[in-house]
Scaffold this motif. Structure first.
Motif, PDB file in Angstrom:
ATOM      1  N   THR A   9      -6.758   6.531   6.901  1.00 47.51           N
ATOM      2  CA  THR A   9      -6.107   6.884   5.627  1.00 47.51           C
ATOM      3  C   THR A   9      -7.201   7.058   4.572  1.00 47.51           C
ATOM      4  O   THR A   9      -7.089   6.552   3.469  1.00 47.51           O
ATOM      5  CB  THR A   9      -5.105   5.789   5.168  1.00 47.51           C
ATOM      6  OG1 THR A   9      -5.832   4.555   4.988  1.00 47.51           O
ATOM      7  CG2 THR A   9      -3.977   5.584   6.147  1.00 47.51           C
ATOM      8  N   THR A  14      -2.257  10.861   6.704  1.00 41.96           N
ATOM      9  CA  THR A  14      -2.003   9.576   7.349  1.00 41.96           C
ATOM     10  C   THR A  14      -2.124   9.807   8.849  1.00 41.96           C
ATOM     11  O   THR A  14      -1.246  10.426   9.456  1.00 41.96           O
ATOM     12  CB  THR A  14      -0.587   9.057   7.013  1.00 41.96           C
ATOM     13  OG1 THR A  14      -0.362   9.191   5.608  1.00 41.96           O
ATOM     14  CG2 THR A  14      -0.416   7.610   7.428  1.00 41.96           C
ATOM     15  N   HIS A  51       0.538   7.154   1.639  1.00 41.15           N
ATOM     16  CA  HIS A  51       0.105   6.450   2.863  1.00 41.15           C
ATOM     17  C   HIS A  51       0.980   5.220   3.074  1.00 41.15           C
ATOM     18  O   HIS A  51       1.439   4.939   4.175  1.00 41.15           O
ATOM     19  CB  HIS A  51      -1.352   5.996   2.753  1.00 41.15           C
ATOM     20  CG  HIS A  51      -2.359   7.097   2.883  1.00 41.15           C
ATOM     21  ND1 HIS A  51      -2.366   8.002   3.923  1.00 41.15           N
ATOM     22  CD2 HIS A  51      -3.417   7.441   2.111  1.00 41.15           C
ATOM     23  CE1 HIS A  51      -3.372   8.848   3.780  1.00 41.15           C
ATOM     24  NE2 HIS A  51      -4.029   8.531   2.681  1.00 41.15           N
ATOM     25  N   LEU A  55       2.963   5.148   6.558  1.00 39.80           N
ATOM     26  CA  LEU A  55       2.164   4.599   7.655  1.00 39.80           C
ATOM     27  C   LEU A  55       2.983   3.933   8.773  1.00 39.80           C
ATOM     28  O   LEU A  55       2.755   4.197   9.959  1.00 39.80           O
ATOM     29  CB  LEU A  55       1.124   3.612   7.092  1.00 39.80           C
ATOM     30  CG  LEU A  55       0.087   3.082   8.071  1.00 39.80           C
ATOM     31  CD1 LEU A  55      -0.577   4.205   8.859  1.00 39.80           C
ATOM     32  CD2 LEU A  55      -0.978   2.275   7.354  1.00 39.80           C
TER      33      LEU A  55
END
Ligand code: KG4
Ligand code: ZN
Length: 337
Positions: A9, A14, A51, A55
């Motif tokens: 990241t 991502t 992110h 994620l």
């Protein structure tokens, strides 16, 4: 060899990958391009937030597509730098927590070493070799004597090669990030139609500089609004590629190395690959899907480093994000982080 999950990241993608024994089992990338496009560049705070929200789902997707579960993992790796600090912190914090929770080693990885690992994967290449890294944030030449003895021979003094592609693409109205779009346009243009200054032509040493070229393109476009955009794109691309090839060849002679590895986002560029071949530089390039930022390259770099020593594991869990992190000192071989 261990089963490693890798997270990147560092900027605006991502990336999560799963790797086993040098083989990529999964490589999931959630791109933030659409989010940043309207600003014409990456907005760091937006990138970190994105992110954070993406994620978990990207990790799930990577595990599913690799056909493994969290319990199968032997180690978790994440990029610690260089990159945008807020963005780095998301992947690094997540990776550390996941490894700690599963009771398995955590491996902090240098972003550029991950790019090199991606270029080397599947090529059978191993040190010593010369490595050209050309990405959006970096242009650099490294003599990789051994994985732990990397010497930096040159670097970009201003704009990185990918950054120059992106900025000239913007001048040509191609949007953000324009590198791939510019390369596509250039394929239809005459690469000798527009005269541009060749960067680093009379320079000693192995540093790069592309901001003068970018300015030359801006002035040329301003003075000659009737120029065909594909000709400008092709002439610009040829000039960048020739400069990269020229400095790389000199560096190889200087280092006495005959093997070359090309890494980073610009390694996806077709003209760069063609020109290297035409010039008889037998280079290892990353597979296209591993050229730009991704998590699989982080896992590939980490495979060599999985460390089961308890004290060192605890130290790894205390690793901080490092927005500026040299891979090696200039002029002498030094152990990489
Ligand atoms: O390695 P990367 O994904 O991100 C950084 O770590 O910086 O590199 C992204 C850069 C961008 O500047 C993008 O425009 C450039 O790589 N790039 C290309 C091509 N594909 C990506 N530049 C020229 N030709 C391409 N085909
Ligand atoms: Zn990168």
């Amino acid at each position: 060899m261990p089963l490693v999950l890798g997270i990147d990241t560092s900027c605006d993608d991502t990336g999560v990958g799963v790797v086993e024994n040098g083989r990529v089992l999964a490589n999931e990338v959630e791109s933030q391009t659409a989010l940043h496009a309207r600003f014409g560049g990456v907005v760091p705070e937006q990138a970190s937030r994105e992110h954070l929200s993406a994620l978990d789902a990207v990790v799930e997707r990577a595990l599913t597509s690799a056909g493994v579960t969290l319990d199968d993992l032997d180690a978790v790796a994440a990029t610690r730098g260089p990159g945008l600090v807020g963005a780095l912190l998301v992947g690094l914090g997540y990776g550390k927590a996941l490894a700690w929770g599963l009771g398995i080693p955590f491996v902090p990885v240098h972003h550029l070493e991950a790019h090199i690992a991606a270029a080397v994967a599947g090529s059978g290449q191993s040190p010593p070799f010369l490595c050209l890294i050309a990405s959006g944030g970096h242009t650099a030449l490294f003599a990789v004597h051994e994985w732990n003895a990397i010497e930096q021979l040159g670097r970009s003094r201003d704009d990185a090669a990918g950054e120059a592609f992106d900025k000239v693409a913007r001048l040509l109205g191609l949007g953000y990030p324009g590198g791939p779009a510019l390369a596509e346009l250039a394929e239809r243009g005459d690469d000798r139609a527009v005269a541009l200054p060749q960067p680093m032509r009379h320079q000693e040493g192995f540093d790069f500089s592309f901001s003068g070229l970018k300015t030359a393109v801006a002035i040329t476009l301003e003075r000659n609004p009737g120029l065909r955009r594909e000709d400008v794109a092709a002439s610009f691309e040829r000039t960048v590629v020739d400069a990269l090839v020229d400095v790389t060849r000199r560096a190889m002679a200087h280092a006495g190395m005959d093997r070359l590895v090309v890494a980073g986002g610009v390694a996806a560029n077709a003209r760069l690959r063609r020109t290297m071949r035409a010039e008889n530089l037998e280079a290892a390039f990353p597979p296209l899907e591993l050229a730009t930022d991704n998590g699989a390259m982080v896992a590939l770099a980490a495979e060599r480093r999985v460390d089961v020593d308890r004290a060192r594991q605890e130290q790894a869990l205390r690793t901080d994000a490092a927005p500026y992190l040299p891979l090696a000192a200039t002029g002498e071989p030094s152990a990489s982080a």
